[in-house]
Design a protein around this motif. Structure first.
Motif, PDB file in Angstrom:
ATOM      1  N   ASP A  19       7.718   1.206   1.209  1.00  0.00           N
ATOM      2  CA  ASP A  19       6.604   0.510   1.854  1.00  0.00           C
ATOM      3  C   ASP A  19       6.725  -1.003   1.673  1.00  0.00           C
ATOM      4  OD1 ASP A  19       5.186   2.808   2.799  1.00  0.00           O
ATOM      5  OD2 ASP A  19       4.526   3.195   0.746  1.00  0.00           O
TER       6      ASP A  19
ATOM      7  N   ASP B 138       6.961  -3.920   4.585  1.00  0.00           N
ATOM      8  CA  ASP B 138       6.184  -5.163   4.654  1.00  0.00           C
ATOM      9  C   ASP B 138       7.107  -6.366   4.777  1.00  0.00           C
ATOM     10  OD1 ASP B 138       3.635  -4.056   4.445  1.00  0.00           O
ATOM     11  OD2 ASP B 138       3.751  -3.956   2.255  1.00  0.00           O
TER      12      ASP B 138
ATOM     13  N   HIS C 181       5.136   3.799   6.575  1.00  0.00           N
ATOM     14  CA  HIS C 181       4.115   2.887   6.058  1.00  0.00           C
ATOM     15  C   HIS C 181       2.770   3.168   6.734  1.00  0.00           C
ATOM     16  CE1 HIS C 181       1.899  -0.948   5.716  1.00  0.00           C
ATOM     17  NE2 HIS C 181       2.641  -1.235   4.665  1.00  0.00           N
TER      18      HIS C 181
END
Ligand SMILES: [Zn+2]
Ligand SMILES: [Zn+2]
Length: 343
Positions: A171, A175, A157
């Motif tokens: 990604d 998060d 990321h």
């Protein structure tokens, strides 16, 4: 003990090397730890010597994690000017396609820290394709990432933010699982660095050190393959210890208090964010042998945490906290939740 100066790191490395001499079956754990201390002391050529010793074809014990050792060696070599050799070793690590995430993370971060962002991204991606494949098309990966796999997602990321790549499912997962107080997209936002420019160098430096701190904590966790362990004396052992060395009563006023202190220390370490905690169980004969190997008296209280660290390095730690419903670590026979785990 948390060594801070180069001299402390060298002393700790030498202590671990001596311990490796006493416990040949634990050599790999102990020498990897010693090499990490030598790297921190800036003694990079000595660290390389230890990695080579572990990788030597005629080593007394075949290394259990040779790919990890090669990745650590490459990362160390690149830091003191041996770029070509480091790159060749990293290519070999990638080709070996290890199932352990750690060598991948070390290789990719080494590329990243030398500004090889595209290759760092490729390396992280190869690892995830192997270990945590994305299902075809939309959606999150099929399985939840393990604790060891998380740095692959976070590192990828970060590199992809620096490269300006669009988010993909990996990604999004990074998060989602991040527990950082700053959202990952903000933490990894390259504009936060590049747009600051020279008009506010202090803020720029703060951002850079924040990102370095994040890198550093992963690296530290990887180079610390054994738990941070607290020492536990079972009741009979504690009685024997205090009979032989009454001055240690200042450390251990009662067995009950000793057990409460263990639980409280571990909770405090956990709340301060220390990962990978454990408990090691001491015995009087092994403690006396340890003191003798250090040329010290068993009454020296500064030996106690070193003894705990050595037991942990030898793989003797039980993970803390115990699983829900498992027996308490104190050996009372009750479940952890009904014993020391009561909140
Ligand atoms: Zn993101
Ligand atoms: Zn208990």
């Amino acid at each position: 003990m948390r060594p801070d100066t180069p001299a402390d790191h060298i002393a700790e490395a030498e202590r671990l090397e001596r311990t490796a001499g006493l416990y040949p079956e634990d050599t790999e754990h102990l020498l990897l730890q010693a090499a990490a201390h030598l790297e921190l002391a800036g003694e990079r050529d000595r660290a390389t010597t230890l990695y080579d010793r572990l990788l030597a074809p005629d080593a007394p014990q075949r290394a259990s994690a040779p790919t990890l050792i090669r990745a650590l060696k490459a990362s160390n070599l690149w830091e003191y000017g041996h770029e070509a050799e480091a790159r060749a070793i990293i290519d070999g690590v990638r080709a070996a396609a290890p199932r352990d995430p750690a060598p991948w993370v070390i290789a990719a971060e080494s590329l990243e820290s030398h500004d090889e962002l595209a290759q760092a991204q490729e390396t992280f991606t190869e690892a995830l394709e192997l270990l945590l494949p994305q299902p075809g098309g939309e959606g999150a990966p099929a399985s939840a990432p393990s604790y060891e796999q998380r740095p692959l997602l976070f590192g990828r990321h970060r590199v992809r933010r620096l490269l300006g790549a669009e988010h993909d499912a990996w990604d999004a997962l990074a998060d989602e699982i991040s527990s950082s107080p700053v959202p990952l997209d903000e933490l990894h936002d390259p504009k936060r660095i590049w747009s600051l420019g020279s008009d506010n160098p202090a803020e720029l430096r703060a951002e850079i050190s924040r990102i370095q701190a994040e890198l550093g904590s992963y690296r530290e966790a990887l180079s610390r393959p054994f738990p941070v362990a607290v020492l536990h004396w079972p009741s009979a052992e504690l009685t024997e210890l205090l009979t032989a060395y009454p001055s240690l009563e200042s450390e251990y006023p009662s067995h009950e208090a000793h057990l409460s202190t263990i639980e409280a220390s571990l909770r405090e370490l956990a709340s301060s964010g220390t990962p990978n905690l454990g408990i090691v169980t001491g015995t009087v004969p092994s403690y006396e042998a340890f003191a003798a190997s250090e040329g010290a008296q068993p009454t020296d209280v500064s030996l106690l945490p070193q003894y705990a660290t050595t037991l942990a390095a030898r793989g003797r730690a039980a993970g803390w906290p115990p699983e829900a419903g498992a027996g308490c670590w104190c050996g009372s026979g009750r479940t952890y939740g009904d014993c020391h785990g009561v909140s």
